[in-house]
Design an enzyme around this catalytic site. Structure first.
Site, PDB file in Angstrom:
ATOM      1  N   GLY A  46       0.629  -1.055   0.091  1.00 27.69           N
ATOM      2  CA  GLY A  46      -0.004   0.072   0.034  1.00 27.69           C
ATOM      3  C   GLY A  46       0.840   1.284  -0.149  1.00 27.69           C
ATOM      4  N   ALA A  47       0.620   2.358  -0.761  1.00 28.46           N
ATOM      5  CA  ALA A  47       1.712   3.299  -1.290  1.00 28.46           C
ATOM      6  C   ALA A  47       1.793   4.093   0.023  1.00 28.46           C
ATOM      7  CB  ALA A  47       0.764   4.306  -2.084  1.00 28.46           C
ATOM      8  N   ARG A  88      10.329  -1.119  -5.135  1.00 28.20           N
ATOM      9  CA  ARG A  88       8.835  -1.187  -5.959  1.00 28.20           C
ATOM     10  C   ARG A  88       8.865   0.147  -6.477  1.00 28.20           C
ATOM     11  NH1 ARG A  88       3.543  -3.360  -3.139  1.00 28.20           N
ATOM     12  NH2 ARG A  88       3.205  -4.009  -5.228  1.00 28.20           N
ATOM     13  N   GLN A 195      -5.580  -9.082  -2.121  1.00 29.18           N
ATOM     14  CA  GLN A 195      -5.688  -8.005  -1.337  1.00 29.18           C
ATOM     15  C   GLN A 195      -7.137  -7.601  -0.804  1.00 29.18           C
ATOM     16  OE1 GLN A 195      -3.717  -7.720  -3.761  1.00 29.18           O
ATOM     17  NE2 GLN A 195      -1.621  -6.729  -3.538  1.00 29.18           N
ATOM     18  N   ASP A 236      -1.666   4.552  -6.294  1.00 29.36           N
ATOM     19  CA  ASP A 236      -0.217   4.567  -5.912  1.00 29.36           C
ATOM     20  C   ASP A 236       0.520   5.601  -6.725  1.00 29.36           C
ATOM     21  OD1 ASP A 236      -1.164   1.497  -6.102  1.00 29.36           O
ATOM     22  OD2 ASP A 236       0.738   1.418  -4.921  1.00 29.36           O
ATOM     23  N   ASN A 246      -3.131   2.722 -10.219  1.00 31.66           N
ATOM     24  CA  ASN A 246      -3.791   1.799  -8.850  1.00 31.66           C
ATOM     25  C   ASN A 246      -3.557   0.273  -9.116  1.00 31.66           C
ATOM     26  OD1 ASN A 246      -4.640   1.867  -6.138  1.00 31.66           O
ATOM     27  ND2 ASN A 246      -6.633   1.164  -7.083  1.00 31.66           N
ATOM     28  N   LYS A 247      -4.003  -0.404  -8.392  1.00 33.53           N
ATOM     29  CA  LYS A 247      -3.929  -1.950  -8.421  1.00 33.53           C
ATOM     30  C   LYS A 247      -4.419  -2.598  -9.546  1.00 33.53           C
ATOM     31  CE  LYS A 247      -2.412  -4.206  -6.332  1.00 33.53           C
ATOM     32  NZ  LYS A 247      -0.875  -4.749  -6.529  1.00 33.53           N
TER      33      LYS A 247
END
Ligand code: MRU
Length: 348
Positions: A46-47, A88, A195, A236, A246-247
Site C-alpha cells: 500500500g503506497a 517497488r 488484497q 499509487d 492503482n492496483k
C-alpha cells in the site's frame, strides 16, 4: 491493528500482510535490508505504508552508521535510500518519503552522527503521524460524496493496512460510517494476490461495516444489476493530468463505472501526486513474478511453462475519474489545473 510500530529498542515491527487473514504475525526488522525485503515481498504494502516503512528503514540504516563522520553518515543514508527505492517502482510515496527524510539530514545545521540519527527518527515518526492525520482529513472531505445508504465498490486494499492507519479509500468509508451513514461495501478479491479478499474484507469485518466479497470478474454484472452506487479506490501514483496508477483491475472498474453512469472516486494524499509526470504513460508499472499468477498458496493453477504477464498496477485515464479526494480537499477536472492548485494552497 497497527500496520507497523517503532519499538523502544529501535526495531521496526511490521504486520506481515502476506499471512493475513489467517495469522496475525509481526516481523522484526533490525536493518534497512530487512525492510527492503519486506516491501518487495509485500509483507508491508500500500503506497503510504511503503513510504512510512522505508522512512523507518533509513532510521535503522542510520543506527549502524553512528560511528562514522557526519558526511559519511549522510553518504550511508543515501546508499540505503537507493536500496529501499529499488524495491517497488510504482508507488511514488516510497520516493517521496525517502526524499523527505534524506533532505531533512542534508539541511541539518549540525552534523554529528548522534544528532543526525535523532533527526532521522524524528522525521520518520512525524511522517508516520502525519499520514494518519491526512487520512482522517481525506475521510472528512470524502464522506461528503458518499450518500446515506450508499453501496460502495472498492478494489484492492486502501485501508488502515495500506497506510499508517485509518486508510485512504477505506478511511472515507470509515468516516461515512462515523457520520452515521448506513453504508455497505463490495470488495473485489483482487487477483492475483487477493488484497481485497484477504485484507479489505478483513478490515471491514473487524469494524462491523457490512461487506460482500466478489471475484474480480463479477463487477460488471453487479453494476448491471443496479447493486452499486459508487466506486471508490486508492492510488499509487497520480500524474499531473489526473491519470491514476492503482492496483491492476482498477482501470476495468473505471470503464464499467462510466458505462453504468456511476461516479468513480479516487482517494489519495498529496504525497501520491507526482506533478513531475505529465501523464500516466510515464508512470513505471511494476511487473511481478509469474508464480503469483500460476500458483495459489503454492499450488499450481496453470500448466507448467505457460507464458504469463503480471503487471501489478494499471493506469486509469483521468477522463474516467469523477473526482480525487485528497487531504487538501476534493479536486475535479480539469485536473491539470486543479491538481497544480493543490500544491499552491497553504497546508491546513
Ligand atoms: O501491490 P499493493 O498491495 O501495494 O497495491 C496497493 C494498491 O494498489 C492500493 O490501492 C494503493 O497503494 C493505495 S493504498 C492507500
Amino acid at each position: 491493528m497497527e500496520t507497523m510500530r517503532w519499538t523502544d529498542e529501535g526495531i521496526l515491527e511490521l504486520l506481515d500482510q502476506t499471512r493475513l487473514p489467517s495469522q496475525v504475525v509481526y516481523i522484526k526488522c533490525a536493518n534497512h535490508r530487512e525492510v527492503a525485503a519486506a516491501i518487495k515481498r509485500l509483507a508491508v504494502r500500500g503506497a503510504p505504508a511503503i513510504g512510512a516503512a522505508a522512512a523507518f528503514g533509513l532510521v535503522l540504516a542510520g543506527r549502524s552508521l553512528k560511528s562514522l563522520s557526519g558526511d559519511e553518515f549522510i553518504a550511508g543514508i543515501r546508499a540505503a535510500a537507493a536500496e529501499l527505492a529499488a524495491t517497488r517502482p510504482t508507488a511514488v510515496n516510497l520516493y517521496w518519503a525517502l526524499e523527505r527524510v534524506t533532505r531533512r539530514l542534508e539541511t541539518a545545521a549540525s552534523r554529528t552522527p548522534d544528532e543526525l540519527y535523532a533527526l532521522l527518527l524524528d522525521e520518520a515518526l512525524a511522517l508516520y503521524a502525519e499520514d494518519v492525520a491526512s487520512n482522517r482529513k481525506m475521510g472528512l472531505y470524502g464522506q461528503e460524496l458518499v450518500p446515506a445508504g450508499a453501496r460502495i465498490l472498492t478494489h484492492c486494499n486502501a485501508g488502515a493496512l495500506a497506510t499508517a492507519g485509518y486508510g485512504t479509500a477505506l478511511g472515507v468509508i470509515r468516516a461515512a460510517r462515523e457520520a452515521g451513514k448506513e453504508i455497505s461495501v463490495y470488495a473485489s478479491e483482487t487477483r492475483p494476490l487477493l488484497q481485497g479478499a484477504r485484507l479489505t474484507a478483513w478490515e471491514m469485518i473487524q469494524e462491523n461495516i457490512p461487506v460482500t466479497l466478489i471475484t474480480d470478474n463479477m463487477a460488471g454484472y453487479l453494476m448491471a444489476k443496479g447493486r452499486v452506487d459508487l466506486v471508490l479506490v486508492g492510488a499509487d501514483r497520480i500524474a499531473a493530468n489526473g491519470d491514476v496508477a492503482n492496483k491492476i483491475g482498477t482501470y476495468g472498474l473505471a470503464v464499467l463505472a462510466r458505462e453504468h453512469n456511476l461516479p468513480f472516486y479516487v482517494a489519495a494524499p498529496v504525497s501520491t501526486i507526482d506533478l513531475n509526470l505529465a501523464s500516466g504513460e510515464e508512470i513505471p508499472v511494476e511487473e511481478r513474478e509469474p508464480e503469483e499468477v500460476t500458483h495459489l498458496a503454492g499450488l499450481p493453477l496453470a500448466p507448467a511453462g505457460v507464458s504469463v504477464w503480471n503487471p501489478a498496477f494499471d493506469i486509469t485515464p483521468h477522463r474516467l475519474v469523477t473526482a480525487i479526494i485528497t487531504d487538501r480537499g476534493i479536486v475535479r477536472p480539469p485536473y491539470v489545473e486543479t491538481l497544480q492548485k493543490l500544491f499552491e494552497t497553504k497546508k491546513t
